[in-house]
Motif scaffolding. Structure first.
Motif, PDB file in Angstrom:
ATOM      1  N   GLU A 129       0.828  -1.212   0.000  1.00  0.00           N
ATOM      2  CA  GLU A 129       0.000   0.000   0.000  1.00  0.00           C
ATOM      3  C   GLU A 129       0.861   1.260   0.000  1.00  0.00           C
ATOM      4  N   PHE A 130       2.132   1.110   0.346  1.00  0.00           N
ATOM      5  CA  PHE A 130       3.041   2.257   0.443  1.00  0.00           C
ATOM      6  C   PHE A 130       4.250   2.028  -0.473  1.00  0.00           C
ATOM      7  N   PRO A 131       4.028   1.965  -1.802  1.00  0.00           N
ATOM      8  CA  PRO A 131       5.107   1.587  -2.725  1.00  0.00           C
ATOM      9  C   PRO A 131       6.286   2.545  -2.714  1.00  0.00           C
ATOM     10  N   GLU A 132       6.040   3.802  -2.360  1.00  0.00           N
ATOM     11  CA  GLU A 132       7.124   4.788  -2.320  1.00  0.00           C
ATOM     12  C   GLU A 132       8.091   4.548  -1.164  1.00  0.00           C
ATOM     13  N   LEU A 133       7.719   3.649  -0.233  1.00  0.00           N
ATOM     14  CA  LEU A 133       8.545   3.416   0.952  1.00  0.00           C
ATOM     15  C   LEU A 133       9.273   2.077   0.920  1.00  0.00           C
ATOM     16  N   ILE A 134       9.010   1.239  -0.085  1.00  0.00           N
ATOM     17  CA  ILE A 134       9.551  -0.115  -0.051  1.00  0.00           C
ATOM     18  C   ILE A 134      10.682  -0.294  -1.061  1.00  0.00           C
ATOM     19  N   ALA A 135      11.535  -1.266  -0.794  1.00  0.00           N
ATOM     20  CA  ALA A 135      12.570  -1.666  -1.742  1.00  0.00           C
ATOM     21  C   ALA A 135      11.905  -2.417  -2.897  1.00  0.00           C
ATOM     22  N   PRO A 136      12.603  -2.589  -4.036  1.00  0.00           N
ATOM     23  CA  PRO A 136      12.035  -3.399  -5.121  1.00  0.00           C
ATOM     24  C   PRO A 136      11.560  -4.745  -4.597  1.00  0.00           C
ATOM     25  N   THR A 137      10.302  -5.072  -4.915  1.00  0.00           N
ATOM     26  CA  THR A 137       9.643  -6.238  -4.324  1.00  0.00           C
ATOM     27  C   THR A 137       8.768  -6.928  -5.359  1.00  0.00           C
ATOM     28  N   THR A 138       8.758  -8.243  -5.322  1.00  0.00           N
ATOM     29  CA  THR A 138       7.795  -9.004  -6.107  1.00  0.00           C
ATOM     30  C   THR A 138       7.242 -10.126  -5.255  1.00  0.00           C
ATOM     31  N   ILE A 139       5.989 -10.498  -5.518  1.00  0.00           N
ATOM     32  CA  ILE A 139       5.351 -11.629  -4.842  1.00  0.00           C
ATOM     33  C   ILE A 139       4.848 -12.565  -5.922  1.00  0.00           C
ATOM     34  N   THR A 140       5.333 -13.784  -5.909  1.00  0.00           N
ATOM     35  CA  THR A 140       5.022 -14.710  -6.985  1.00  0.00           C
ATOM     36  C   THR A 140       5.281 -16.153  -6.560  1.00  0.00           C
ATOM     37  N   ARG A 141       4.683 -17.071  -7.324  1.00  0.00           N
ATOM     38  CA  ARG A 141       4.982 -18.503  -7.184  1.00  0.00           C
ATOM     39  C   ARG A 141       5.931 -18.978  -8.288  1.00  0.00           C
ATOM     40  N   ASP A 142       6.200 -18.106  -9.235  1.00  0.00           N
ATOM     41  CA  ASP A 142       6.865 -18.479 -10.482  1.00  0.00           C
ATOM     42  C   ASP A 142       8.385 -18.374 -10.367  1.00  0.00           C
ATOM     43  N   LEU A 143       9.075 -19.508 -10.452  1.00  0.00           N
ATOM     44  CA  LEU A 143      10.529 -19.515 -10.359  1.00  0.00           C
ATOM     45  C   LEU A 143      11.164 -18.683 -11.461  1.00  0.00           C
ATOM     46  N   ALA A 144      10.609 -18.720 -12.657  1.00  0.00           N
ATOM     47  CA  ALA A 144      11.179 -17.955 -13.767  1.00  0.00           C
ATOM     48  C   ALA A 144      11.153 -16.454 -13.469  1.00  0.00           C
ATOM     49  N   LEU A 145      10.071 -15.978 -12.881  1.00  0.00           N
ATOM     50  CA  LEU A 145       9.982 -14.557 -12.539  1.00  0.00           C
ATOM     51  C   LEU A 145      10.976 -14.203 -11.439  1.00  0.00           C
ATOM     52  N   ILE A 146      11.177 -15.121 -10.507  1.00  0.00           N
ATOM     53  CA  ILE A 146      12.141 -14.876  -9.436  1.00  0.00           C
ATOM     54  C   ILE A 146      13.558 -14.838 -10.013  1.00  0.00           C
ATOM     55  N   ARG A 147      13.840 -15.705 -10.976  1.00  0.00           N
ATOM     56  CA  ARG A 147      15.153 -15.672 -11.631  1.00  0.00           C
ATOM     57  C   ARG A 147      15.367 -14.345 -12.348  1.00  0.00           C
ATOM     58  N   GLU A 148      14.341 -13.825 -12.997  1.00  0.00           N
ATOM     59  CA  GLU A 148      14.443 -12.521 -13.668  1.00  0.00           C
ATOM     60  C   GLU A 148      14.713 -11.415 -12.651  1.00  0.00           C
TER      61      GLU A 148
END
Length: 315
Positions: A129-148
């Motif tokens: 909810e506070f994107p201006e305050l957070i470090a680069p973040t992703t939430i996913t189940r996908d290993l390929a996206l995590i590798r990227e």
């Protein structure tokens, strides 16, 4: 006033540092009656939500810190405040308890934190909810996206969404060693979502817990500093707690978040910051009351009880 604390078994408390016990001591000192109910004792009979409650008195200096006086089953509406202090993780049983508490609230029970707000604010996902305050973040189940994500940021942190106390937190550096294995294990082969964040080097200076009561930050935070080469500052993972005053930026951020969430029924929260980045918003049973008091003399628990009294009288 009569205060009911819904929590894990009293025998599981750690008296020297338990924040819920600190609340009980402060409430008793202020002249209130203290009652306890095990979180698993909540029952709905037709529409009425009750709990098996026991009146207690507390003494942190005694060998057995609590004394039970009498036990009965009572409606949650009989209490001036019901304090939900069940520890995470946010399991299906925790969810069921919040739904029962919501029914009690519909009948007039005063529950802190509000059960609907507990459901709506995942302690890790709530930071989005506070994107201006957070470090680069992703939430996913996908290993390929995590590798990227790893290729882009090189040095990352991976953690489960339902962990606590630093459980299951891994750092993957530039070489990417064990990235696939970590993701498969934590994510149960792609069936559980994970939070992945850019590593924040300022963790060496501490994972800073800032407590906020009814929208107002406590003037001292607890920097939880990793020890012995660990990446985790959590006290449960061996971090060292060091209290210090909030700086102007931390006060500004805490007021911004605290004011917005207090209006939704989150009376007590604990935000975690590493450097200038928001990393977590704790809403279930925020801690660190005792560590801050022991090091600074600032009585967080008494401040909490005073604010609670004010809120009850105004409602």
């Amino acid at each position: 006033m009569r205060f009911l604390f819904i929590a894990d078994p009293l025998e599981s408390f750690k008296p020297k540092k338990d924040s819920t016990l600190a609340m009980m001591v402060a409430a008793q000192k202020a002249g209130h009656e203290i009652y306890y109910a095990w979180s698993e004792s909540l029952v709905s009979n037709d529409a009425i939500v009750t709990a098996q409650v026991v009146k207690i008195s507390v003494d942190k200096s005694a060998t057995t810190w609590f004394t039970k006086h009498h036990e009965s089953r009572e409606s949650l509406c009989n209490f001036d405040a019901v304090l939900m202090r069940q520890d995470p993780p946010f399991s299906s049983e925790y969810l069921a308890n919040t739904l029962l508490l919501s029914q009690a609230a519909r009948l007039g029970a005063k529950v802190f934190n509000a059960p609907n707000a507990l459901r709506d604010h995942s302690e890790k996902i709530a930071i989005l909810e506070f994107p201006e305050l957070i470090a680069p973040t992703t939430i996913t189940r996908d290993l390929a996206l995590i590798r990227e994500f790893h290729q882009l940021h090189q040095d990352i942190i991976i953690k489960p969404l339902d962990g606590m106390g630093g459980m299951g937190v891994f750092r993957v550096g530039m070489d990417g060693v064990n990235l696939g294995s970590i993701v498969e294990t934590l994510g149960n082969n792609g069936t559980r979502a994970l939070m992945v964040q850019k590593y924040i080097p300022e963790i060496k200076d501490g994972d800073n817990r800032i407590l906020i009561i009814d929208g107002e930050p406590i003037p001292y935070l607890l920097a939880r500093i990793p020890q012995d080469g660990d990446i985790r500052g959590n006290l449960a993972a061996g971090g060292k707690g060091v209290a210090r005053p909030l700086n102007d930026n931390e006060i500004s951020i805490a007021k911004k978040i605290g004011g917005k969430l207090a209006s939704r029924g989150l009376f007590l929260i604990g935000i975690d910051m590493i450097g200038s980045y928001l990393t977590e918003i704790n809403v279930t049973s925020p801690t660190c009351f005792v560590e801050i008091f022991d090091q600074t003399g600032y009585d967080v628990a008494s401040t909490f009880i005073g604010a609670l009294e004010k809120r009850i009288l105004e409602s």
